[in-house]
Write an enzyme that holds these catalytic residues in place. Structure first.
Site, PDB file in Angstrom:
ATOM      1  N   LYS A 127      57.692  37.247  45.723  1.00  0.00           N
ATOM      2  CA  LYS A 127      57.759  36.296  44.609  1.00  0.00           C
ATOM      3  C   LYS A 127      59.203  35.847  44.334  1.00  0.00           C
ATOM      4  O   LYS A 127      60.143  36.439  44.842  1.00  0.00           O
ATOM      5  CB  LYS A 127      57.109  36.910  43.367  1.00  0.00           C
ATOM      6  CG  LYS A 127      55.662  37.395  43.597  1.00  0.00           C
ATOM      7  CD  LYS A 127      54.754  36.304  44.113  1.00  0.00           C
ATOM      8  CE  LYS A 127      53.279  36.533  44.060  1.00  0.00           C
ATOM      9  NZ  LYS A 127      52.568  37.555  44.733  1.00  0.00           N
TER      10      LYS A 127
HETATM   11  C1  LIG Z   1      51.067  37.991  44.216  1.00  0.00           C
HETATM   12  C2  LIG Z   1      49.876  37.465  43.549  1.00  0.00           C
HETATM   13  C3  LIG Z   1      49.001  38.280  42.820  1.00  0.00           C
HETATM   14  C4  LIG Z   1      49.077  39.775  42.805  1.00  0.00           C
HETATM   15  O1  LIG Z   1      50.281  40.306  42.440  1.00  0.00           O
HETATM   16  P1  LIG Z   1      50.663  41.773  42.924  1.00  0.00           P
HETATM   17  O2  LIG Z   1      51.943  42.019  42.198  1.00  0.00           O
HETATM   18  O3  LIG Z   1      50.797  41.743  44.401  1.00  0.00           O
HETATM   19  O4  LIG Z   1      49.591  42.701  42.467  1.00  0.00           O
HETATM   20  C5  LIG Z   1      47.943  37.700  42.150  1.00  0.00           C
HETATM   21  N1  LIG Z   1      47.739  36.373  42.196  1.00  0.00           N
HETATM   22  C6  LIG Z   1      48.539  35.561  42.893  1.00  0.00           C
HETATM   23  C7  LIG Z   1      48.258  34.098  42.878  1.00  0.00           C
HETATM   24  C8  LIG Z   1      49.626  36.069  43.605  1.00  0.00           C
HETATM   25  O5  LIG Z   1      50.411  35.241  44.305  1.00  0.00           O
END
Ligand SMILES: *Cc1c(COP(=O)(O)O)cnc(C)c1O
Length: 375
Positions: A186
């Site tokens: 992210k």
């Molecule tokens: C990364 C992501 C998640 C999940 O996040 P985690 O921290 O990996 O549990 C959920 N929804 C979207 C759209 C994502 O990109």
């Protein structure tokens, strides 16, 4: 021709100051719950989100689940979401015992189509989970008007949208429950982690209990458990990484925007006509450019294209496979043909490299390789 170095589709930027801060946490002996780093990170996130209460967690998945619990979603309730997301977005609906209902996506934005959401609402609908795909915000005016009209809770899956905005307001600074992820890919990360923006002190207190076994404490030895919580607390180590990333957030997002602009300039206005591929929406105002997607023309399979790019030492991702076509969802009655836009996009979409440490030359290399691989 000498082979250029491998270019992954994403890579975190971690500075030495952050590495030193993590080492300092390890030396301090306070490694986990609710230490000074977690509190400082939550305070900064709250400030970033217009002063709204924010609590941190160990993923952006449990944040979604806890948001549903705070919203009182459970067995018998329906929750409408998009088939075009990471599977976590729909899994959390099953996790709380509710029923996932999908609505197809918009062919341009790849976000959930709010007219399809409206058509999917029933008396049992309790909440909507929209996703700001790649950081491109959903139409927030239309979304919240719909939620208001039908008295629905909104859990924004803003996992990809830190720093994105709508009509000049940051995602997270307004709306209902907003969930961010700090998973390593992210725009800012804590290796693994997430945070939830809530509406008031009561919801914040629930969030704190849900993240640690439902426990509330008082005095030196007072302890009670009144809700079914989990083990979702963020560590001090993760928060130290997050604080270091927060300092760079504006810079990272500015670099992503610059690279995205360079992608469009380098692809040129004729790229879509020439190749049949589709570029993303050219939003240079509101998106945080979490990812840069193209949708391949039907004449080439994604696997073929990915292999050709890999032969040129460029790694791609695909975000995402349609959730409703996974075995676990097919077993619940979902099948091909139900959400044709998402099915087409999810079959042909690829994620090109985009991360802050990339250069304009890297972008030019990817565009040249993309053109060659589509030829
Ligand atoms: C990364 C992501 C998640 C999940 O996040 P985690 O921290 O990996 O549990 C959920 N929804 C979207 C759209 C994502 O990109």
């Amino acid at each position: 021709m000498t082979k250029l170095a491998f270019l992954p589709f994403t890579k975190p930027t971690i500075d030495e100051a952050t590495i030193n801060d993590v080492a300092a946490v390890l030396r301090s002996g306070w490694l986990t719950s609710n230490g000074p780093k977690v509190q400082a990170f939550e305070a900064q996130l709250s400030q970033y989100c217009g002063g709204r209460p924010v609590r941190t967690f160990n993923s952006g998945t449990c944040t979604l689940e806890i948001a549903l619990r705070i919203a009182g979603v459970g067995p018998g309730d329906e929750v409408i979401t998009t088939p075009n997301s990471w599977v976590a977005t729909a899994n959390v609906i099953l996790e709380v015992g509710a029923t996932p209902v999908f609505a197809d996506i918009d062919p341009r934005t790849h976000n959930i189509d709010l007219d399809q959401v409206a058509a999917a609402i029933t008396p049992r609908t309790k909440a909507i989970i929209p996703v700001h795909m790649c950081g491109l915000p959903c139409d927030m005016d239309k979304l919240y008007a719909l939620a208001k009209k039908y008295s629905l809770r909104v859990v924004e899956d803003a996992a990809q949208a830190i720093g994105s905005s709508w009509a000049g307001k940051r995602i997270g600074a307004f709306g209902d429950l907003v969930s961010f992820s700090f998973q390593v890919n992210k725009n800012i990360m804590t290796a693994e982690g997430g945070c939830l923006v809530v509406n008031n002190a009561d919801e914040a207190a629930y969030a704190e209990r849900y993240r640690l076994q439902g426990v509330s404490r008082s005095g030196l030895d007072g302890i009670d458990v009144d809700v079914m919580g989990g083990k979702y607390n963020m560590t001090e180590i993760a928060a130290a990484i997050g604080l270091g990333q927060m300092l760079r957030l504006e810079e990272f997002n500015a670099q992503r925007l610059m690279l995205a602009r360079h992608y469009f300039a380098t692809f040129g206005t004729q790229f879509e006509n020439q190749t049949g591929a589709e570029l993303p929406v050219a939003d240079f105002e509101q998106s945080n450019w979490h990812m840069f997607h193209i949708v391949l023309p039907a004449r080439i399979t994604r696997a073929t294209f990915m292999q050709k790019m890999l032969d040129l030492n460029i790694g791609l991702g695909f975000h995402y496979a349609a959730i409703h076509l996974f075995t676990m969802y097919r077993k619940r009655g979902f099948k091909e043909g139900m959400f044709p836009v998402a099915e087409r996009v999810c079959r042909q979409i690829v994620t090109l490299p985009l991360f802050p440490a990339m250069s304009n030359a890297d972008v030019e290399r990817v565009v040249a390789a993309t053109r060659a691989s589509l030829a």
